[in-house]
Enzyme design. Structure first.
Site, PDB file in Angstrom:
ATOM      1  N   GLY A  60       0.992  -1.243   0.037  1.00 27.05           N
ATOM      2  CA  GLY A  60       0.080  -0.016  -0.169  1.00 27.05           C
ATOM      3  C   GLY A  60       0.867   1.252   0.067  1.00 27.05           C
ATOM      4  N   GLN A  65       2.871   9.978   1.371  1.00 23.88           N
ATOM      5  CA  GLN A  65       4.246   9.246   1.537  1.00 23.88           C
ATOM      6  C   GLN A  65       5.105   9.806   0.361  1.00 23.88           C
ATOM      7  OE1 GLN A  65       2.279   5.075   2.166  1.00 23.88           O
ATOM      8  NE2 GLN A  65       4.190   5.051   3.184  1.00 23.88           N
ATOM      9  N   CYS A 121       5.542  -0.150   7.215  1.00 24.23           N
ATOM     10  CA  CYS A 121       5.301   0.921   6.458  1.00 24.23           C
ATOM     11  C   CYS A 121       6.530   1.532   5.585  1.00 24.23           C
ATOM     12  CB  CYS A 121       4.726   2.177   7.337  1.00 24.23           C
ATOM     13  SG  CYS A 121       4.320   3.552   6.431  1.00 24.23           S
ATOM     14  N   LEU A 122       6.249   1.830   4.388  1.00 20.58           N
ATOM     15  CA  LEU A 122       7.257   2.153   3.642  1.00 20.58           C
ATOM     16  C   LEU A 122       7.995   3.474   4.111  1.00 20.58           C
ATOM     17  CD1 LEU A 122       5.976   1.437   0.123  1.00 20.58           C
ATOM     18  CD2 LEU A 122       7.933   0.213   1.337  1.00 20.58           C
ATOM     19  N   HIS A 163      -4.534   1.350   7.698  1.00 19.95           N
ATOM     20  CA  HIS A 163      -3.238   1.884   7.886  1.00 19.95           C
ATOM     21  C   HIS A 163      -3.079   3.050   6.589  1.00 19.95           C
ATOM     22  CE1 HIS A 163       1.260   1.120   8.042  1.00 19.95           C
ATOM     23  NE2 HIS A 163       0.961   1.951   6.934  1.00 19.95           N
ATOM     24  N   GLU A 164      -3.440   2.793   5.597  1.00 23.96           N
ATOM     25  CA  GLU A 164      -3.445   3.610   4.263  1.00 23.96           C
ATOM     26  C   GLU A 164      -4.397   4.970   4.534  1.00 23.96           C
ATOM     27  OE1 GLU A 164      -0.942   3.480   2.517  1.00 23.96           O
ATOM     28  OE2 GLU A 164      -0.576   1.197   3.024  1.00 23.96           O
ATOM     29  N   HIS A 167      -2.834   7.590   6.811  1.00 31.95           N
ATOM     30  CA  HIS A 167      -1.754   8.531   6.065  1.00 31.95           C
ATOM     31  C   HIS A 167      -2.521   9.589   5.886  1.00 31.95           C
ATOM     32  CE1 HIS A 167       1.890   6.201   6.131  1.00 31.95           C
ATOM     33  NE2 HIS A 167       1.478   5.189   5.645  1.00 31.95           N
TER      34      HIS A 167
HETATM   35 CO    CO Z   1       2.442   3.284   5.722  1.00 31.51          CO
END
Ligand code: CO
Length: 195
Positions: A60, A65, A121-122, A163-164, A167
């Site tokens: 995701g 991000q 998470c990236l 989660h996304e 963000h």
């Molecule tokens: Co994330």
């Protein structure tokens, strides 16, 4: 479940790899704004977000991000990624089973029990921690053409959507940990980032 790039049923892995902002970049703390224009620029952006997600690799990626404070995220919880040696003996990564999903201006309704799920998470590379989430989610959103859509999700897809979506509200998953755990994880991450 529908694949969101209707105009491109056979997804092709192509685009530009975008820079991913990592914790604690200020952009990750901002509340993102709704998308109002569904034009060609948006299509290119989404193509590049998917490409960046697949190459990172992640399941995701939300617009903040990549430094854009817009209510957009992309997800694929199904694709496969295999390391192979090519004829020259060099390592290559083979991707298959793409199922790209695009969520624009999502509105979530969560339900069910509270469950623990290990997340990464990236924007916080190398950190994997269990977070409390709701079991189910129903999402009203717009697709890449601006058409209203609804889906219901459970298990990994439900967790990933929650989660996304966080963000878009400036919330990083490690902020959902207990204060003690959060301080520990943050300190360790920042120390590693510096070195
Ligand atoms: Co994330």
């Amino acid at each position: 479940m529908e694949t969101v790039l209707e105009s491109n049923k056979e997804y092709t892995l192509e685009g530009e790899r975008l820079k991913i902002f990592t914790y604690p970049s200020p952009i990750l703390k901002k509340k993102a704004k709704n998308v109002e224009v569904f034009d060609e620029d948006l299509q290119v952006l989404i193509k590049n977000m998917l490409y960046t997600m697949y190459l990172s690799p992640g399941i995701g990626l939300a617009a903040p991000q990549i430094g854009l404070s817009k209510r957009i995220f992309v997800i694929d919880t199904q694709y496969k990624r295999n390391k192979k040696l090519n004829a020259q003996g060099k390592e290559e990564i083979e991707y298959s089973n793409f199922n790209p999903m695009v969520f624009i201006n999502p509105v979530l309704e969560t339900s069910g029990d509270i469950i623990n799920w290990e997340e990464g998470c990236l924007s916080v590379p190398g950190v994997y921690e269990e977070v409390k989430r709701k079991e189910f989610v129903k999402v009203h959103y717009q697709d890449i053409h601006g058409n209203p859509q609804v889906i219901e999700a459970k298990e990994l897809l439900s967790i990933c959507i929650q989660h996304e979506n966080d963000h878009l509200d400036g919330i990083i998953f490690i902020e959902k940990l207990s204060l003690i755990k959060r301080n520990l994880v943050t300190k360790k991450f920042l120390k590693k980032k510096k070195s």
